[in-house]
Scaffold this motif. Structure first.
Motif, PDB file in Angstrom:
ATOM      1  N   ASN A   4      19.487  40.770 -74.408  1.00 28.68           N
ATOM      2  CA  ASN A   4      18.236  40.067 -74.181  1.00 28.68           C
ATOM      3  C   ASN A   4      18.365  39.138 -72.990  1.00 28.68           C
ATOM      4  O   ASN A   4      19.106  38.154 -73.041  1.00 28.68           O
ATOM      5  N   PRO A   5      17.667  39.392 -71.877  1.00 22.66           N
ATOM      6  CA  PRO A   5      17.842  38.573 -70.680  1.00 22.66           C
ATOM      7  C   PRO A   5      17.179  37.224 -70.792  1.00 22.66           C
ATOM      8  O   PRO A   5      17.272  36.412 -69.874  1.00 22.66           O
ATOM      9  N   ALA A   6      16.505  36.942 -71.898  1.00 25.81           N
ATOM     10  CA  ALA A   6      15.802  35.675 -72.008  1.00 25.81           C
ATOM     11  C   ALA A   6      16.703  34.545 -72.497  1.00 25.81           C
ATOM     12  O   ALA A   6      16.349  33.384 -72.425  1.00 25.81           O
ATOM     13  N   LYS A 218      28.316  44.918 -89.693  1.00 22.86           N
ATOM     14  CA  LYS A 218      27.980  43.536 -89.362  1.00 22.86           C
ATOM     15  C   LYS A 218      27.589  43.368 -87.898  1.00 22.86           C
ATOM     16  O   LYS A 218      27.041  42.334 -87.504  1.00 22.86           O
ATOM     17  N   TYR A 219      27.892  44.386 -87.072  1.00 25.72           N
ATOM     18  CA  TYR A 219      27.524  44.323 -85.654  1.00 25.72           C
ATOM     19  C   TYR A 219      26.259  45.127 -85.355  1.00 25.72           C
ATOM     20  O   TYR A 219      25.983  45.436 -84.193  1.00 25.72           O
ATOM     21  N   GLN A 220      25.513  45.468 -86.391  1.00 28.69           N
ATOM     22  CA  GLN A 220      24.254  46.188 -86.173  1.00 28.69           C
ATOM     23  C   GLN A 220      23.330  45.329 -85.307  1.00 28.69           C
ATOM     24  O   GLN A 220      23.282  44.111 -85.452  1.00 28.69           O
ATOM     25  N   ASN A 221      22.618  45.982 -84.390  1.00 29.72           N
ATOM     26  CA  ASN A 221      21.754  45.311 -83.417  1.00 29.72           C
ATOM     27  C   ASN A 221      22.546  44.515 -82.367  1.00 29.72           C
ATOM     28  O   ASN A 221      21.999  43.666 -81.674  1.00 29.72           O
ATOM     29  N   MET A 222      23.835  44.768 -82.317  1.00 27.85           N
ATOM     30  CA  MET A 222      24.693  44.199 -81.281  1.00 27.85           C
ATOM     31  C   MET A 222      25.429  45.345 -80.585  1.00 27.85           C
ATOM     32  O   MET A 222      25.303  46.508 -80.950  1.00 27.85           O
ATOM     33  N   VAL A 223      26.211  44.988 -79.598  1.00 29.90           N
ATOM     34  CA  VAL A 223      27.060  45.966 -78.920  1.00 29.90           C
ATOM     35  C   VAL A 223      28.296  46.234 -79.764  1.00 29.90           C
ATOM     36  O   VAL A 223      28.988  45.295 -80.178  1.00 29.90           O
ATOM     37  N   GLY A 224      28.562  47.492 -80.031  1.00 29.39           N
ATOM     38  CA  GLY A 224      29.782  47.852 -80.744  1.00 29.39           C
ATOM     39  C   GLY A 224      30.978  47.880 -79.816  1.00 29.39           C
ATOM     40  O   GLY A 224      32.073  47.457 -80.175  1.00 29.39           O
ATOM     41  N   ALA A 225      30.770  48.380 -78.598  1.00 31.63           N
ATOM     42  CA  ALA A 225      31.835  48.446 -77.594  1.00 31.63           C
ATOM     43  C   ALA A 225      31.218  48.583 -76.208  1.00 31.63           C
ATOM     44  O   ALA A 225      30.078  49.031 -76.065  1.00 31.63           O
ATOM     45  N   LEU A 226      31.977  48.151 -75.227  1.00 25.41           N
ATOM     46  CA  LEU A 226      31.606  48.394 -73.834  1.00 25.41           C
ATOM     47  C   LEU A 226      32.153  49.758 -73.437  1.00 25.41           C
ATOM     48  O   LEU A 226      33.316  50.063 -73.704  1.00 25.41           O
ATOM     49  N   VAL A 227      31.337  50.576 -72.807  1.00 21.74           N
ATOM     50  CA  VAL A 227      31.820  51.834 -72.224  1.00 21.74           C
ATOM     51  C   VAL A 227      32.131  51.518 -70.766  1.00 21.74           C
ATOM     52  O   VAL A 227      31.261  51.054 -70.022  1.00 21.74           O
ATOM     53  N   VAL A 228      33.392  51.740 -70.373  1.00 22.83           N
ATOM     54  CA  VAL A 228      33.826  51.334 -69.037  1.00 22.83           C
ATOM     55  C   VAL A 228      34.446  52.507 -68.275  1.00 22.83           C
ATOM     56  O   VAL A 228      34.886  53.491 -68.876  1.00 22.83           O
ATOM     57  N   LYS A 229      34.497  52.346 -66.952  1.00 22.03           N
ATOM     58  CA  LYS A 229      35.138  53.344 -66.082  1.00 22.03           C
ATOM     59  C   LYS A 229      36.104  52.613 -65.169  1.00 22.03           C
ATOM     60  O   LYS A 229      35.723  51.644 -64.500  1.00 22.03           O
ATOM     61  N   ASP A 230      37.361  53.076 -65.124  1.00 15.33           N
ATOM     62  CA  ASP A 230      38.353  52.409 -64.275  1.00 15.33           C
ATOM     63  C   ASP A 230      38.443  53.060 -62.906  1.00 15.33           C
ATOM     64  O   ASP A 230      37.699  54.008 -62.599  1.00 15.33           O
ATOM     65  N   ALA A 231      39.347  52.557 -62.083  1.00 15.45           N
ATOM     66  CA  ALA A 231      39.467  53.030 -60.697  1.00 15.45           C
ATOM     67  C   ALA A 231      39.876  54.492 -60.615  1.00 15.45           C
ATOM     68  O   ALA A 231      39.616  55.165 -59.609  1.00 15.45           O
ATOM     69  N   GLN A 232      40.512  55.027 -61.670  1.00 14.47           N
ATOM     70  CA  GLN A 232      40.916  56.431 -61.700  1.00 14.47           C
ATOM     71  C   GLN A 232      39.794  57.340 -62.223  1.00 14.47           C
ATOM     72  O   GLN A 232      39.977  58.543 -62.343  1.00 14.47           O
ATOM     73  N   THR A 249      25.349  39.251 -76.274  1.00 17.00           N
ATOM     74  CA  THR A 249      24.976  39.182 -74.857  1.00 17.00           C
ATOM     75  C   THR A 249      26.179  39.624 -74.022  1.00 17.00           C
ATOM     76  O   THR A 249      26.929  38.797 -73.499  1.00 17.00           O
ATOM     77  N   PRO A 250      26.411  40.922 -73.922  1.00 12.89           N
ATOM     78  CA  PRO A 250      27.618  41.455 -73.276  1.00 12.89           C
ATOM     79  C   PRO A 250      27.567  41.359 -71.757  1.00 12.89           C
ATOM     80  O   PRO A 250      26.506  41.124 -71.179  1.00 12.89           O
ATOM     81  N   PRO A 251      28.717  41.551 -71.097  1.00 15.16           N
ATOM     82  CA  PRO A 251      28.725  41.634 -69.635  1.00 15.16           C
ATOM     83  C   PRO A 251      27.728  42.684 -69.148  1.00 15.16           C
ATOM     84  O   PRO A 251      27.598  43.747 -69.759  1.00 15.16           O
ATOM     85  N   ALA A 252      27.033  42.380 -68.067  1.00 15.42           N
ATOM     86  CA  ALA A 252      25.969  43.255 -67.569  1.00 15.42           C
ATOM     87  C   ALA A 252      26.515  44.606 -67.109  1.00 15.42           C
ATOM     88  O   ALA A 252      27.675  44.712 -66.680  1.00 15.42           O
ATOM     89  N   ILE A 253      25.683  45.622 -67.205  1.00 19.72           N
ATOM     90  CA  ILE A 253      26.031  46.934 -66.643  1.00 19.72           C
ATOM     91  C   ILE A 253      26.326  46.754 -65.151  1.00 19.72           C
ATOM     92  O   ILE A 253      25.582  46.097 -64.429  1.00 19.72           O
TER      93      ILE A 253
END
Length: 282
Positions: A4-6, A218-232, A249-253
């Motif tokens: 939520n950006p607000a 308990k994390y329903q309606n929240m982020v379960g995990a960040l999907v990330v991509k590394d340098a490789q 409020t996770p780190p932005a895409i």
């Protein structure tokens, strides 16, 4: 699912990850000696061993203090006057477990802040000096004399693998980041080199947030995990290590995060990957 950006925290994250954030001036990143990861095939006899400092790498060019990524760092006059007229490089450090406070201090760019007085510049090297590291270290000892802002790593000689593992375990138990091994006979080369080796109980890296996975239970309606991509180009998830606030409020895409892991899986992906913090390009 999107954050939520607000909320104030979301706005803060967006500001910190934005290139328009009000930080200091940028310049060209300095060319520095970079450490290699430890591997068992590297002969370590004769190396020196010291603590690995969880700080911000910095280069003093004789006039300006510059971070590894080119941020010009403003220092109080009381600290600045202790720096020499020749280039030195090392790590800004507030103490074990204080990386977040250090990062905040550097980003504020407020030289009058009282927290600066606890800061130390752990001086590693003389980038433009000739001779072996043993010779450069002796010169650094003379250079920092009577200047409490400038400190040198305390080295011990490498004896054997078992002693190194015990030293790492003791340091980790006391909140330390890991160990650095240094070849005392090496010249200074501004590249990744086996003259300097990181020895830790884990590996770490940076990756870009590309998506979120939905939380469950308990994390329903929240982020379960960040999907990330590394340098490789490897895609994997970071769920472990996220606080409840960060799940809401996770780190932005598109932002970069720092993670730790223990080796690689059979598919070549980081094993037991866990979130550490959002990465700021200092």
């Amino acid at each position: 699912m999107k954050p939520n950006p607000a909320t104030p925290l979301s706005l803060c994250l967006l500001l910190l990850s934005s290139p328009q954030a009000a930080l200091a001036q940028q310049t060209s990143p300095p060319a520095l000696l970079l450490a290699s990861e430890y591997s068992q095939d590297i002969p370590l006899q004769g190396y020196w061993v010291c603590e690995k400092y969880d700080g911000i790498r910095a280069y003093w060019n004789g006039q300006q203090l510059i971070s590894r990524n080119g941020l010009i760092i403003s220092l109080p006059a009381t600290l600045r006057q202790q720096l020499p007229s020749i280039p030195i490089e090392g790590e800004l450090w507030l103490g074990r477990g204080q990386f977040g406070a250090l990062q905040s201090l550097i980003q504020q760019q407020n030289p009058s802040a009282e927290q600066w007085q606890a800061l130390q510049f752990m001086v590693f090297d003389l980038p433009e000096a000739a001779g072996s590291y043993r010779q450069r270290y002796q010169r650094l000892q003379q250079l920092i004399e009577g200047k409490p802002f400038l400190q040198l790593p305390t080295y011990q000689p490498y004896s054997n693998q078992l002693a190194l593992e015990r030293q790492l375990a003791e340091l980790s138990d006391n909140g330390g980041e890991g160990l650095m091994l240094r070849d005392p006979d090496a010249l200074y080369l501004a590249t990744r080199s086996k003259a300097l080796i990181k020895y830790k109980s884990y590996q770490d890296g940076e990756a870009e947030v590309v998506a979120y996975s939905q939380g469950q239970g308990k994390y329903q309606n929240m982020v379960g995990a960040l999907v990330v991509k590394d340098a490789q180009g490897r895609l994997f998830k970071l769920g472990s290590g996220l606080t409840e606030q960060q799940r809401a409020t996770p780190p932005a895409i598109g932002s970069m995060v720092h993670y730790r892991y223990n080796g690689l899986t059979s598919k070549g992906k980081p094993r037991f990957a866990r979130f550490v913090r959002q990465y700021q390009a200092l």
